[in-house]
Motif scaffolding. Structure first.
Motif, PDB file in Angstrom:
ATOM      1  N   PHE A   1      20.115  42.090  34.893  1.00  0.00           N
ATOM      2  CA  PHE A   1      18.939  41.854  35.724  1.00  0.00           C
ATOM      3  C   PHE A   1      18.829  42.998  36.728  1.00  0.00           C
ATOM      4  O   PHE A   1      19.828  43.628  37.081  1.00  0.00           O
ATOM      5  CB  PHE A   1      19.047  40.528  36.505  1.00  0.00           C
ATOM      6  N   MET A   2      17.603  43.239  37.166  1.00  0.00           N
ATOM      7  CA  MET A   2      17.383  44.171  38.262  1.00  0.00           C
ATOM      8  C   MET A   2      16.645  43.421  39.361  1.00  0.00           C
ATOM      9  O   MET A   2      15.734  42.625  39.073  1.00  0.00           O
ATOM     10  CB  MET A   2      16.580  45.382  37.793  1.00  0.00           C
ATOM     11  N   LEU A   3      17.040  43.645  40.610  1.00  0.00           N
ATOM     12  CA  LEU A   3      16.486  42.908  41.733  1.00  0.00           C
ATOM     13  C   LEU A   3      15.774  43.848  42.690  1.00  0.00           C
ATOM     14  O   LEU A   3      16.250  44.952  42.953  1.00  0.00           O
ATOM     15  CB  LEU A   3      17.597  42.174  42.491  1.00  0.00           C
ATOM     16  N   GLU A   4      14.659  43.396  43.217  1.00  0.00           N
ATOM     17  CA  GLU A   4      13.925  44.111  44.256  1.00  0.00           C
ATOM     18  C   GLU A   4      14.038  43.329  45.557  1.00  0.00           C
ATOM     19  O   GLU A   4      13.777  42.121  45.598  1.00  0.00           O
ATOM     20  CB  GLU A   4      12.450  44.265  43.862  1.00  0.00           C
ATOM     21  N   ALA A   5      14.458  44.015  46.616  1.00  0.00           N
ATOM     22  CA  ALA A   5      14.578  43.364  47.918  1.00  0.00           C
ATOM     23  C   ALA A   5      13.218  43.276  48.606  1.00  0.00           C
ATOM     24  O   ALA A   5      12.354  44.131  48.417  1.00  0.00           O
ATOM     25  CB  ALA A   5      15.539  44.136  48.806  1.00  0.00           C
ATOM     26  N   ARG A   6      13.035  42.239  49.386  1.00  0.00           N
ATOM     27  CA  ARG A   6      11.854  42.166  50.241  1.00  0.00           C
ATOM     28  C   ARG A   6      11.962  43.245  51.320  1.00  0.00           C
ATOM     29  O   ARG A   6      13.055  43.672  51.687  1.00  0.00           O
ATOM     30  CB  ARG A   6      11.759  40.792  50.901  1.00  0.00           C
ATOM     31  N   GLU A   7      10.804  43.677  51.834  1.00  0.00           N
ATOM     32  CA  GLU A   7      10.814  44.663  52.900  1.00  0.00           C
ATOM     33  C   GLU A   7      11.597  44.101  54.090  1.00  0.00           C
ATOM     34  O   GLU A   7      11.434  42.942  54.465  1.00  0.00           O
ATOM     35  CB  GLU A   7       9.390  45.023  53.313  1.00  0.00           C
ATOM     36  N   GLY A   8      12.453  44.941  54.656  1.00  0.00           N
ATOM     37  CA  GLY A   8      13.314  44.507  55.747  1.00  0.00           C
ATOM     38  C   GLY A   8      14.718  44.166  55.302  1.00  0.00           C
ATOM     39  O   GLY A   8      15.610  44.005  56.137  1.00  0.00           O
ATOM     40  N   PHE A   9      14.931  44.063  53.976  1.00  0.00           N
ATOM     41  CA  PHE A   9      16.239  43.743  53.417  1.00  0.00           C
ATOM     42  C   PHE A   9      16.735  44.902  52.542  1.00  0.00           C
ATOM     43  O   PHE A   9      15.929  45.644  51.966  1.00  0.00           O
ATOM     44  CB  PHE A   9      16.184  42.499  52.529  1.00  0.00           C
ATOM     45  N   TYR A  10      18.053  45.006  52.408  1.00  0.00           N
ATOM     46  CA  TYR A  10      18.615  45.871  51.365  1.00  0.00           C
ATOM     47  C   TYR A  10      19.967  45.327  50.918  1.00  0.00           C
ATOM     48  O   TYR A  10      20.568  44.489  51.588  1.00  0.00           O
ATOM     49  CB  TYR A  10      18.708  47.327  51.818  1.00  0.00           C
ATOM     50  N   PHE A  11      20.415  45.794  49.743  1.00  0.00           N
ATOM     51  CA  PHE A  11      21.625  45.290  49.107  1.00  0.00           C
ATOM     52  C   PHE A  11      22.833  46.181  49.411  1.00  0.00           C
ATOM     53  O   PHE A  11      22.711  47.408  49.476  1.00  0.00           O
ATOM     54  CB  PHE A  11      21.460  45.249  47.581  1.00  0.00           C
ATOM     55  N   THR A  12      24.001  45.558  49.580  1.00  0.00           N
ATOM     56  CA  THR A  12      25.262  46.296  49.574  1.00  0.00           C
ATOM     57  C   THR A  12      26.176  45.668  48.531  1.00  0.00           C
ATOM     58  O   THR A  12      25.855  44.620  47.961  1.00  0.00           O
ATOM     59  CB  THR A  12      25.959  46.278  50.947  1.00  0.00           C
ATOM     60  N   GLU A  13      27.333  46.292  48.298  1.00  0.00           N
ATOM     61  CA  GLU A  13      28.260  45.810  47.268  1.00  0.00           C
ATOM     62  C   GLU A  13      29.451  45.060  47.851  1.00  0.00           C
ATOM     63  O   GLU A  13      30.405  44.759  47.143  1.00  0.00           O
ATOM     64  CB  GLU A  13      28.734  46.996  46.420  1.00  0.00           C
ATOM     65  N   GLU A  14      29.406  44.732  49.128  1.00  0.00           N
ATOM     66  CA  GLU A  14      30.507  44.039  49.778  1.00  0.00           C
ATOM     67  C   GLU A  14      30.770  42.674  49.135  1.00  0.00           C
ATOM     68  O   GLU A  14      29.853  42.020  48.649  1.00  0.00           O
ATOM     69  CB  GLU A  14      30.194  43.856  51.260  1.00  0.00           C
ATOM     70  N   ILE A  15      32.026  42.254  49.195  1.00  0.00           N
ATOM     71  CA  ILE A  15      32.410  40.976  48.584  1.00  0.00           C
ATOM     72  C   ILE A  15      32.873  39.952  49.625  1.00  0.00           C
ATOM     73  O   ILE A  15      33.189  38.822  49.267  1.00  0.00           O
ATOM     74  CB  ILE A  15      33.517  41.168  47.523  1.00  0.00           C
ATOM     75  N   ASP A  16      32.884  40.348  50.906  1.00  0.00           N
ATOM     76  CA  ASP A  16      33.370  39.455  51.955  1.00  0.00           C
ATOM     77  C   ASP A  16      32.305  39.207  53.015  1.00  0.00           C
ATOM     78  O   ASP A  16      31.368  39.993  53.174  1.00  0.00           O
ATOM     79  CB  ASP A  16      34.617  40.047  52.628  1.00  0.00           C
ATOM     80  N   GLY A  17      32.488  38.093  53.764  1.00  0.00           N
ATOM     81  CA  GLY A  17      31.587  37.776  54.866  1.00  0.00           C
ATOM     82  C   GLY A  17      30.396  36.953  54.411  1.00  0.00           C
ATOM     83  O   GLY A  17      30.316  36.511  53.258  1.00  0.00           O
ATOM     84  N   PRO A  18      29.420  36.745  55.302  1.00  0.00           N
ATOM     85  CA  PRO A  18      28.205  36.000  54.934  1.00  0.00           C
ATOM     86  C   PRO A  18      27.398  36.752  53.878  1.00  0.00           C
ATOM     87  O   PRO A  18      27.453  37.983  53.804  1.00  0.00           O
ATOM     88  CB  PRO A  18      27.434  35.912  56.259  1.00  0.00           C
ATOM     89  N   ALA A  19      26.644  36.018  53.090  1.00  0.00           N
ATOM     90  CA  ALA A  19      25.837  36.640  52.044  1.00  0.00           C
ATOM     91  C   ALA A  19      24.628  37.372  52.615  1.00  0.00           C
ATOM     92  O   ALA A  19      24.126  38.314  51.996  1.00  0.00           O
ATOM     93  CB  ALA A  19      25.384  35.588  51.037  1.00  0.00           C
ATOM     94  N   ILE A  20      24.139  36.929  53.776  1.00  0.00           N
ATOM     95  CA  ILE A  20      23.035  37.601  54.468  1.00  0.00           C
ATOM     96  C   ILE A  20      23.518  37.950  55.873  1.00  0.00           C
ATOM     97  O   ILE A  20      24.032  37.099  56.591  1.00  0.00           O
ATOM     98  CB  ILE A  20      21.780  36.714  54.572  1.00  0.00           C
ATOM     99  N   VAL A  21      23.348  39.221  56.252  1.00  0.00           N
ATOM    100  CA  VAL A  21      23.823  39.686  57.550  1.00  0.00           C
ATOM    101  C   VAL A  21      22.672  40.310  58.327  1.00  0.00           C
ATOM    102  O   VAL A  21      21.933  41.148  57.790  1.00  0.00           O
ATOM    103  CB  VAL A  21      24.948  40.729  57.385  1.00  0.00           C
ATOM    104  N   GLU A  22      22.533  39.902  59.567  1.00  0.00           N
ATOM    105  CA  GLU A  22      21.576  40.533  60.482  1.00  0.00           C
ATOM    106  C   GLU A  22      22.223  41.816  61.012  1.00  0.00           C
ATOM    107  O   GLU A  22      23.342  41.791  61.536  1.00  0.00           O
ATOM    108  CB  GLU A  22      21.252  39.586  61.642  1.00  0.00           C
ATOM    109  N   ILE A  23      21.534  42.937  60.871  1.00  0.00           N
ATOM    110  CA  ILE A  23      22.103  44.227  61.275  1.00  0.00           C
ATOM    111  C   ILE A  23      22.059  44.351  62.796  1.00  0.00           C
ATOM    112  O   ILE A  23      21.005  44.219  63.417  1.00  0.00           O
ATOM    113  CB  ILE A  23      21.332  45.390  60.632  1.00  0.00           C
ATOM    114  N   SER A  24      23.208  44.598  63.392  1.00  0.00           N
ATOM    115  CA  SER A  24      23.296  44.771  64.845  1.00  0.00           C
ATOM    116  C   SER A  24      23.348  46.252  65.192  1.00  0.00           C
ATOM    117  O   SER A  24      23.646  47.102  64.345  1.00  0.00           O
ATOM    118  CB  SER A  24      24.547  44.082  65.387  1.00  0.00           C
ATOM    119  N   GLN A  25      23.086  46.565  66.445  1.00  0.00           N
ATOM    120  CA  GLN A  25      23.179  47.952  66.895  1.00  0.00           C
ATOM    121  C   GLN A  25      24.606  48.450  66.765  1.00  0.00           C
ATOM    122  O   GLN A  25      24.839  49.627  66.453  1.00  0.00           O
ATOM    123  CB  GLN A  25      22.705  48.062  68.356  1.00  0.00           C
TER     124      GLN A  25
END
Length: 435
Positions: free
Chosen positions: A338-362
C-alpha cells in the motif's frame, strides 16, 4: 540528432516552489535571469516527491516505477540511519550524462543525487559517511572524480563545514564557477540544497528560508557571471529548476508503532527490530507499506483493515490509501503493498516507539528530532508545484509553457544536447525549443 547548444548548465535549487516566483522576480539575479526566459511556474512533480526520486526523474525523463529510485533511502528496517540511493548503478536505464558521454561530451556534476561511481568527468557526488569507520573525504574521493575532488577541496574546502548548510552550497557554487571557467563542460549538473535545509528546520515561510533564497540569488549571479567572463554565455543554455515544494507540518505519524502493537514487527530485548512481516517506509508526506513476503495475503488483508480503520478518523492524518496497482499508475513503486498520503500538516516517520501520533514541539525542532516543513506529498496537493526556467541557446525567448511535468525536463535536455534517452514517460517541450 542535431545538437542545439554547446553547453547545458542545469541548476537545481532544491525545494524551489511555485510560491517562490513572486519573490524571485524581486531578487536582482533571478530577475536578470527571468528577463527573456521561457518559464513554467506550475511544474507538476512526481510521486513520491522526495529529492532522490525527483532528481533521477529529471535526468531520465521517467517516473520512479521505471527508473527504480523510489525513495531517498533504502528499505532497511531497524537501521538507525538507512543507506541512501547514492550510486548510479541503482538507476534502471540510461541517463542524460550517460548519453552525453557516449557522444564524447565533457560532463560535470556537483552534488547531483544518485551519481556516485558514475562516468562523469568533473564529479563530486552527493554522498555522506554512513558508517562509523567511514570519513566524509574518503567516500567523496572514492565515489567521484578523485583528482578533481581533491583540487576543489584544496581550493575551496575552507568555505564549507562538513555537509552543513549554507556553507556546503557556498563550496559547491565556488566549485561550479571554477569548473565553468577552466573546464567548460558540455553538460554540468548542479544541486544546491540550502533552501530545502532551512525549510525543513524552520518552516516554509520562515525568515531563514527567505534568507536562503537571497543567498541563492547571489550564487546564481556568480554562476551567470562566470559564464559571461568565460565567453560561454552566448553558446550556453542555462536551466534553473526546482524538484518539489514543501508544506509546513505540526504532527508526526508513527505507523510502525501500530504495526508493532499489532504483531507485524517484533523487537529484541534491546528494543531493536528482530523480524517483521510489514513495515512502513517513510517518504515524509507519503509512506509505503512493504510486506516481507509479498504473497502473504492474510497479512495484507489485516494491514488493509487497519489502514482503512485509521483513515476513518481525520486525527490519524491519513488522507488516501493506494493499492500497489494504484501506486504504479501514478509512477510510484509497485512493489509496495500500500502507499499512503498524509493529510496536510502531517508526515510519516519510521519510528517504532512512543505514541502513534506526536504533536511537534519547538524542543523537537531545535533538537533536530522532527521537521517544521517536509515534502514527499502527491503532486496533486494544492499549491505544491515547482518551477522551470530556461534561457539561452536553443530556447525561444519569453517562451510560455502552459503545462509541464518534472519528467518532461530530461527529454527536453536530451534534445538540446542532441542525444537520445529512448522511450520516456516525459515529452520534449517543443513549444520553447528554437532550432
Amino acid at each position: 540528432m542535431q545538437r542545439l547548444t554547446d553547453h547545458l548548465i542545469v541548476l537545481s535549487f532544491d525545494c524551489l516552489s511555485s510560491k517562490d516566483v513572486p519573490r524571485l522576480r524581486e531578487l536582482p539575479n533571478f530577475k536578470r535571469f527571468l528577463n527573456g526566459a521561457a518559464v513554467c511556474d506550475e511544474v507538476k512533480t512526481i510521486y513520491p516527491s522526495t529529492t532522490y526520486p525527483c532528481h533521477t526523474s529529471i535526468i531520465t525523463g521517467n517516473y520512479p516505477a521505471k527508473h527504480g529510485i523510489v525513495n531517498n533511502t533504502k528499505l532497511q528496517p531497524g537501521r538507525l540511519s538507512p543507506d541512501w540511493y547514492w550510486k548510479r548503478k541503482e538507476i534502471k536505464g540510461t541517463t542524460l550524462y550517460d548519453e552525453a558521454k557516449k557522444r564524447g561530451m565533457k560532463t560535470g556534476a556537483l552534488l547531483w543525487p544518485v551519481t556516485a561511481r558514475a562516468n562523469i568527468d568533473y564529479h563530486i557526488p552527493e554522498i555522506f559517511a554512513n558508517r562509523k569507520w567511514h570519513s566524509q573525504t574518503a567516500v567523496s574521493l572514492v565515489n567521484g572524480s578523485f583528482y578533481y575532488t581533491l583540487d576543489m577541496n584544496f581550493r575551496f574546502g575552507h568555505l564549507r563545514k562538513g555537509i552543513q548548510q549554507p556553507w556546503l552550497d557556498d563550496f559547491v557554487t565556488a566549485s561550479t564557477v571554477h569548473t565553468i571557467k577552466t573546464k567548460k563542460p558540455d553538460l554540468l549538473l548542479v544541486h544546491l540544497v540550502d533552501l530545502d535545509a532551512q525549510r525543513h528546520r524552520y518552516g516554509f515561510s520562515a525568515e531563514q528560508s527567505s534568507e536562503a533564497l537571497e543567498r541563492h540569488d547571489i550564487r546564481l549571479g556568480a554562476i551567470l557571471d562566470a559564464l559571461e567572463e568565460g565567453g560561454m554565455m552566448e553558446r550556453s543554455t542555462v536551466i534553473v529548476l526546482g524538484d518539489h515544494s514543501s508544506l509546513d507540518v505540526t504532527q508526526v505519524i508513527k505507523l510502525n508503532v501500530l504495526l508493532k502493537e499489532s504483531g507485524f514487527i517484533q523487537v529484541n530485548d534491546k528494543g531493536k527490530i528482530s523480524s517483521w512481516q510489514a513495515f512502513c517506509k517513510s517518504n515524509d508526506g507519503a509512506a509505503s507499506i512493504y510486506l516481507k513476503d509479498p504473497s502473504d495475503f492474510q497479512t495484507k488483508e489485516r494491514i488493509s483493515a487497519l489502514l482503512h480503520s485509521l483513515r476513518m478518523n481525520r486525527e490519524n492524518g491519513i488522507e488516501r490509501i493506494l493499492s500497489s496497482d494504484e501506486a504504479l499508475e501514478v509512477g510510484a513503486d509497485n512493489d509496495v503493498a500500500f502507499m499512503l498520503e498524509a493529510r496536510e500538516g502531517f508526515y510519516f516517520t519510521e519510528e517504532i516507539d512512543g505514541p502513534a501520533i506526536v504533536e511537534i514541539s519547538q524542543e523537537d525542532v531545535v533538537a533536530g528530532t522532527y521537521c517544521k516543513a517536509v515534502h514527499g506529498y502527491s503532486p496533486n496537493k494544492l499549491n505544491y508545484n515547482t518551477v522551470f526556467i530556461a534561457k539561452g541557446k536553443g530556447i525561444m525567448p519569453n517562451g510560455t509553457i502552459e503545462s509541464m511535468r518534472l519528467v518532461d525536463e530530461g527529454p527536453t535536455f536530451a534534445k538540446l544536447l542532441g542525444v537520445d534517452l529512448g522511450k520516456t514517460d516525459g515529452r520534449v517541450l517543443d513549444e520553447i525549443i528554437q532550432s
